[in-house]
Design an enzyme around this catalytic site. Structure first.
Site, PDB file in Angstrom:
ATOM      1  N   THR A  70       3.843 -72.809  -5.716  1.00 11.87           N
ATOM      2  CA  THR A  70       2.271 -72.390  -5.517  1.00 11.87           C
ATOM      3  C   THR A  70       2.290 -71.474  -7.621  1.00 11.87           C
ATOM      4  O   THR A  70       1.997 -72.594  -8.347  1.00 11.87           O
ATOM      5  CB  THR A  70       1.261 -71.291  -5.255  1.00 11.87           C
ATOM      6  OG1 THR A  70       0.702 -72.498  -4.182  1.00 11.87           O
ATOM      7  CG2 THR A  70      -0.097 -71.881  -6.355  1.00 11.87           C
ATOM      8  N   ASN A 157       2.840 -85.729  -1.498  1.00 12.99           N
ATOM      9  CA  ASN A 157       2.452 -84.598  -0.119  1.00 12.99           C
ATOM     10  C   ASN A 157       1.677 -84.899   1.448  1.00 12.99           C
ATOM     11  O   ASN A 157       2.063 -84.416   2.414  1.00 12.99           O
ATOM     12  CB  ASN A 157       1.928 -83.041  -0.483  1.00 12.99           C
ATOM     13  CG  ASN A 157       0.876 -83.067  -0.342  1.00 12.99           C
ATOM     14  OD1 ASN A 157       0.935 -83.213  -2.607  1.00 12.99           O
ATOM     15  ND2 ASN A 157       0.359 -82.758  -0.601  1.00 12.99           N
ATOM     16  N   GLY A 214      10.014 -72.216   0.008  1.00 13.62           N
ATOM     17  CA  GLY A 214      11.143 -72.245   0.931  1.00 13.62           C
ATOM     18  C   GLY A 214      10.802 -72.335   2.519  1.00 13.62           C
ATOM     19  O   GLY A 214      11.410 -72.419   2.682  1.00 13.62           O
ATOM     20  N   HIS A 215       9.091 -72.296   1.864  1.00 21.03           N
ATOM     21  CA  HIS A 215       8.988 -72.259   3.898  1.00 21.03           C
ATOM     22  C   HIS A 215       9.184 -74.230   4.072  1.00 21.03           C
ATOM     23  O   HIS A 215       8.764 -73.625   5.579  1.00 21.03           O
ATOM     24  CB  HIS A 215       7.390 -71.363   4.188  1.00 21.03           C
ATOM     25  CG  HIS A 215       6.139 -72.165   3.265  1.00 21.03           C
ATOM     26  ND1 HIS A 215       5.880 -73.151   3.969  1.00 21.03           N
ATOM     27  CD2 HIS A 215       5.885 -72.057   2.093  1.00 21.03           C
ATOM     28  CE1 HIS A 215       4.506 -73.248   3.328  1.00 21.03           C
ATOM     29  NE2 HIS A 215       4.545 -72.475   2.212  1.00 21.03           N
ATOM     30  N   THR A 251      10.354 -56.490  -9.830  1.00 20.29           N
ATOM     31  CA  THR A 251      11.443 -56.699  -8.603  1.00 20.29           C
ATOM     32  C   THR A 251      11.873 -58.024  -7.518  1.00 20.29           C
ATOM     33  O   THR A 251      10.677 -58.750  -7.189  1.00 20.29           O
ATOM     34  CB  THR A 251      11.265 -55.443  -8.102  1.00 20.29           C
ATOM     35  OG1 THR A 251      11.057 -54.790  -8.773  1.00 20.29           O
ATOM     36  CG2 THR A 251      12.373 -55.484  -6.556  1.00 20.29           C
ATOM     37  N   CYS A 339      -8.772 -77.601   3.017  1.00 18.85           N
ATOM     38  CA  CYS A 339     -10.336 -77.549   3.709  1.00 18.85           C
ATOM     39  C   CYS A 339     -10.480 -76.131   2.626  1.00 18.85           C
ATOM     40  O   CYS A 339     -10.246 -75.492   2.539  1.00 18.85           O
ATOM     41  CB  CYS A 339      -9.292 -77.033   5.297  1.00 18.85           C
ATOM     42  SG  CYS A 339     -10.700 -76.811   6.477  1.00 18.85           S
TER      43      CYS A 339
HETATM   44  N1  PLP Z   1       3.495 -78.693  -4.256  1.00 19.12           N
HETATM   45  C1  PLP Z   1       3.788 -79.153  -2.754  1.00 19.12           C
HETATM   46  C2  PLP Z   1       3.750 -81.068  -2.902  1.00 19.12           C
HETATM   47  C3  PLP Z   1       3.392 -78.538  -1.380  1.00 19.12           C
HETATM   48  O1  PLP Z   1       3.073 -79.686  -0.463  1.00 19.12           O
HETATM   49  C4  PLP Z   1       2.780 -77.268  -1.477  1.00 19.12           C
HETATM   50  C5  PLP Z   1       2.700 -76.776  -0.085  1.00 19.12           C
HETATM   51  O2  PLP Z   1       1.764 -76.959   0.398  1.00 19.12           O
HETATM   52  C6  PLP Z   1       2.721 -76.667  -2.130  1.00 19.12           C
HETATM   53  C7  PLP Z   1       3.683 -77.486  -3.646  1.00 19.12           C
HETATM   54  C8  PLP Z   1       2.868 -75.260  -2.482  1.00 19.12           C
HETATM   55  O3  PLP Z   1       3.810 -74.574  -1.919  1.00 19.12           O
HETATM   56  P1  PLP Z   1       4.056 -72.903  -1.260  1.00 19.12           P
HETATM   57  O4  PLP Z   1       2.910 -72.764  -0.378  1.00 19.12           O
HETATM   58  O5  PLP Z   1       5.251 -72.588  -1.694  1.00 19.12           O
HETATM   59  O6  PLP Z   1       3.400 -72.012  -2.778  1.00 19.12           O
END
Ligand code: PLP
Length: 395
Positions: A70, A157, A214-215, A251, A339
């Site tokens: 994000t 996504n 990363g996650h 940092t 949501c």
């Molecule tokens: N872009 C896509 C395609 C995603 O699926 C997501 C996560 O939902 C994001 C951006 C945002 O990522 P983050 O959770 O690292 O802020």
């Protein structure tokens, strides 16, 4: 038993990434300090940056760590806008994008005079390159002349459709427009080469920035990166200590960077085998579900899609109700859409592929990952038909 089919929301942390993360937290020192402790942290940080650059086929200096995608997307979209067009000009954004880019662009429209040129999706969720190219040059849509920037997903996504990223990048280079690609879903599923995607682009035009999280790869939450071309100019979102080419003051998260590098290497090494295994599991799930519930409809591109994505329309059953009913069996799925205050909104991606609002509220996003198993698939196949009948009765 907890059965997890929401790997697109976040996925299992890789043990090696967790180990790297914890080990790095033992390193005392701020990577910007000049003493030995600081320099040890700096070495680990820069090694991590290099490892990530190798995997994404970029230069280490082009890798800017952020708190996640994000932030990376906001930096790309607003940074490119402020560097080129603050107060006037157009932004090209296809329909059905992730909220991080949609809302960043909407904010620029509301606050800073950006004209937004939308690009429609086709019924399978694909961005048409010719429509994208026309929007870049200003052949249609608001604002005059070449756009200030464009942004697009490499893989949707929600519905999993893979976009023609190389063609979009070439179109941006040709039109002289900097492009940001959201590679969050694509990394680890399909090859992602920053250099390759930039192709013959010169200077600031073409692929300028690419974001990852990363996650979504098996690293912890709270770390991501924006790959920023050396040739691109971005105005930073944050001001402070001037770290990371002054693009992202603050940092630096050495432990997060080390975990991200470790996760990316593992996911990249196993990409082809994992993608084939996960896609085979997903296809078995789809065949079994369709045999049990013939009304089900697969949305998105049946072939050019993320290996772990199964996006279903369940005629007559609210996705939200399905989500709750399956959750009672310990099965986690998603409707894919945002949501707000506990109420799921109809999917803007499903309406962007030409379906009505009712259909957009009758979808489930089922996403598999590297830890998905046959037993999990069997459990969903056993639970979904009954949940569907009950949800359809309730509607
Ligand atoms: N872009 C896509 C395609 C995603 O699926 C997501 C996560 O939902 C994001 C951006 C945002 O990522 P983050 O959770 O690292 O802020």
């Amino acid at each position: 038993m907890s059965i997890y089919f929401d790997h697109a929301a976040t996925t299992t942390m890789l043990p090696a990434a967790r180990d790297a993360w914890l080990a790095a937290t033992e390193t005392l020192g701020n990577a910007s300090s000049v003493h030995g402790a600081g320099q040890a942290a700096r070495r680990l940080l820069e090694e991590s940056r290099e490892r990530i650059a190798v995997r994404l086929d970029a230069d280490p200096i082009e890798v800017v760590f952020t708190s996640g995608a994000t932030e990376a997307i906001n930096l790309a979209v607003k940074g490119l806008w402020w560097a080129r067009a603050a107060g006037r000009g157009a932004v090209v954004l296809p329909d059905g994008e992730h909220h991080a880019s949609m809302d960043a662009v909407a904010w620029l429209e509301a606050v800073d005079g950006a004209a937004v040129r939308a690009v429609p999706l086709d019924p399978l969720g694909r961005i048409r390159t010719d429509a994208f190219a026309a929007a870049l040059t200003g052949a249609h849509g608001p604002g005059s002349g070449a756009a200030a920037l464009a942004s697009a997903l490499m893989a949707n996504n929600e519905i999993g459709t893979l976009q023609p990223a190389a063609a979009l990048s070439a179109a941006a280079a040709e039109a002289g427009v900097p492009l940001h690609l959201d590679a969050v879903g694509a990394v680890g599923a399909v090859p992602v080469s920053f250099r390759g995607l930039r192709g013959d682009a010169v200077g600031a035009a073409g692929l300028a920035a690419l974001s990852i999280s990363g996650h979504k790869l098996g690293a912890p939450m709270g770390i991501g990166a924006l790959v920023v071309s050396r040739a691109a100019t971005l105005v930073p979102l944050m001001h402070g200590g001037g770290q990371q080419r002054s693009l992202r003051s603050g940092t630096q998260d050495v432990a997060g960077a080390s975990a991200l590098a470790t996760a990316l290497e593992i996911v990249d090494d196993a990409r082809e085998t994992d993608a084939a295994r996960v896609a085979a599991l997903r296809d078995r799930l789809w065949r079994a579900l369709r045999a049990a519930v013939p009304e089900l409809e697969l949305l998105g591109d049946p072939d050019e899609r993320l290996p772990g994505n199964l996006h279903l329309h369940l005629p007559g059953a609210a996705g939200e109700t399905m989500l709750f009913l399956l959750d009672r069996h310990g099965i986690s799925v998603s409707t894919g859409s945002a949501c707000q205050a506990g109420v799921t909104e109809p999917s803007h991606v499903v309406t962007a592929i030409g379906r009505d609002a009712r259909t957009a509220a009758e979808v489930l996003r089922i996403t598999l990952g590297r830890s998905s198993t046959d037993a999990e698939v069997d459990a969903l196949v056993a639970a979904l038909p009954d949940a569907y009948r009950r949800a359809a009765r309730a509607r």
